[in-house]
Scaffold this active site. Structure first.
Site, PDB file in Angstrom:
ATOM      1  CB  SER A 112      -1.325   0.052   1.234  1.00  9.14           C
ATOM      2  OG  SER A 112      -1.789  -1.259   1.353  1.00  9.14           O
ATOM      3  CB  ALA A 114       5.462   0.297  -2.361  1.00 10.30           C
ATOM      4  CG  ASP A 155       3.853   2.684   5.600  1.00  8.85           C
ATOM      5  OD1 ASP A 155       4.916   3.548   6.522  1.00  8.85           O
ATOM      6  OD2 ASP A 155       3.680   2.154   6.010  1.00  8.85           O
TER       7      ASP A 155
HETATM    8  O1  PMV Z   1       3.219  -4.355  10.080  1.00  4.68           O
HETATM    9  P1  PMV Z   1       4.694  -2.720   9.570  1.00  4.68           P
HETATM   10  O2  PMV Z   1       5.108  -3.994   9.030  1.00  4.68           O
HETATM   11  O3  PMV Z   1       3.760  -2.052   8.624  1.00  4.68           O
HETATM   12  O4  PMV Z   1       4.849  -1.849  10.514  1.00  4.68           O
HETATM   13  C1  PMV Z   1       4.059  -1.258  11.639  1.00  4.68           C
HETATM   14  C2  PMV Z   1       5.375  -0.643  12.452  1.00  4.68           C
HETATM   15  C3  PMV Z   1       4.917   0.073  13.348  1.00  4.68           C
HETATM   16  O5  PMV Z   1       5.940   0.687  14.021  1.00  4.68           O
HETATM   17  C4  PMV Z   1       4.105  -0.959  14.302  1.00  4.68           C
HETATM   18  C5  PMV Z   1       3.784   1.298  12.834  1.00  4.68           C
HETATM   19  C6  PMV Z   1       4.356   2.218  11.905  1.00  4.68           C
HETATM   20  O6  PMV Z   1       3.575   2.473  11.562  1.00  4.68           O
HETATM   21  O7  PMV Z   1       5.813   2.785  12.363  1.00  4.68           O
END
Ligand code: PMV
Length: 323
Positions: A112, A114, A155
């Protein structure tokens, strides 16, 4: 008619998940499993989306209706990203968007984020707005908050900037760690995790035990800052042992699961330097570091614990124009 194709990488969290939602740093690396977006301008004022990888086919809407009504899960991030872009830059011309993925959305690599980032980059190109990486990050981060209400944006930063980043909540700090390689071993648990559910469960824990959870976040922060130094030195043995420490703290937050624990201890028993879950927890992937001569045993350890070893290239390039 002008057509632009862009791509953006997925990500793996190396250190600092959960604490990064609450004003702490994390370290994330971009992985070379990419999302692609192609944008064509239309003569109408319509929005069209083809995203067959996430079961969205022939999805059409008027631009003024973007964000309204029931939005299919697979269309959400792209639709809200387009809405935010159009509102910000006062665009009204119709677009047709096609997205395509190098990887399955089930691994938790961030399809999502990316896709959001490559769509915004492609819109910037097609409308000749020349947005900076920070502009693209800001609209992408707004998109996450609009949809999920919470999240650090790590992300989106990985998808925009690529490489390996030291990142603080909301992009307060986005610093590239200049390293030549990152010999990460990645194991997929086969269990699908829902990030928002896990963020909420940690939130509940912090409401019940505020001092304990604050203490854990502070310990994670110290550890992330140590890890940053060791990553820069490419001292993988030390980075691995810090991963092990981070895993204990994630365990204390209640986000690990037996399958991930088994995969992690199996890599340590096989001679790895250290391992941890990566991302929200509850499933998805774990990561490990190991001496080169132990890679085969560590991979076998992951498989013996019921995981699947994924071949991924880390430290990948950020969003870019393909054609
Ligand atoms: O589940 P993922 O890979 O999207 O990682 C989430 C990481 C968190 O720290 C729990 C949430 C965030 O937005 O940083």
């Amino acid at each position: 008619m002008k057509t632009i194709t862009t791509s953006a990488p997925g990500k793996l969290m190396l250190f600092g998940e959960h604490a990064v939602v609450y004003n702490r740093p994390c370290i994330v690396t971009a992985v070379n499993e990419r999302m692609y977006a192609t944008i064509e301008l239309l003569d109408s004022s319509g929005f069209e989306l083809q995203a067959p990888d996430v079961n969205v086919v022939d999805y059409k809407k008027q631009i003024r209706e973007l964000g309204n009504g029931d939005i299919p899960k697979g269309a959400k991030f792209v639709e809200i990203a387009v809405k935010n872009f159009f509102e910000n830059y006062h665009v009204t011309q119709g677009v047709k968007i096609t997205t395509k993925s190098d990887f399955s959305s089930r691994f938790g690599f961030g399809s999502s984020s990316a896709s959001t980032v490559c769509v915004i980059k492609a819109l910037s190109e097609v409308f000749e707005l020349n947005l900076s990486n920070k502009d693209i990050f800001d609209i992408s981060y707004k998109t996450v908050l609009d949809i999920q209400g919470k999240g650090s944006g790590f992300d989106m930063a990985a998808a925009v900037y690529g490489g390996t980043l030291y990142f603080v909540t909301g992009g307060k700090v986005i610093e590239t760690l200049n390293i030549s390689s990152l010999p990460l071993i990645v194991g997929y648990s086969g269990v699908k995790a829902d990030t928002v559910t896990l963020i909420n469960s940690v939130k509940e824990l912090s409401v019940a035990n505020p001092q304990v959870v604050e203490g854990i976040y502070n310990s994670i922060e110290i550890l992330v800052n140590k890890a940053k130094e060791e990553v820069l030195k490419e001292n993988w043995e030390q980075v691995g042992s810090l991963m092990q420490e981070n895993q204990k703290l994630l365990h204390a937050l209640g986000v690990s699961i037996q399958k991930l624990d088994d995969m992690i201890s199996s890599t340590s028993n096989a001679g790895g330097y250290g391992a941890k879950l990566s991302g929200a927890g509850g499933g998805d992937c774990m990561i490990a570091l190991a001496p080169t001569d132990k890679t085969t045993e560590v991979n076998k350890g992951i498989a013996d614990a019921g995981g699947v070893v994924l071949t991924v290239t880390t430290n990948a390039k950020g969003v870019k124009i393909e054609s």
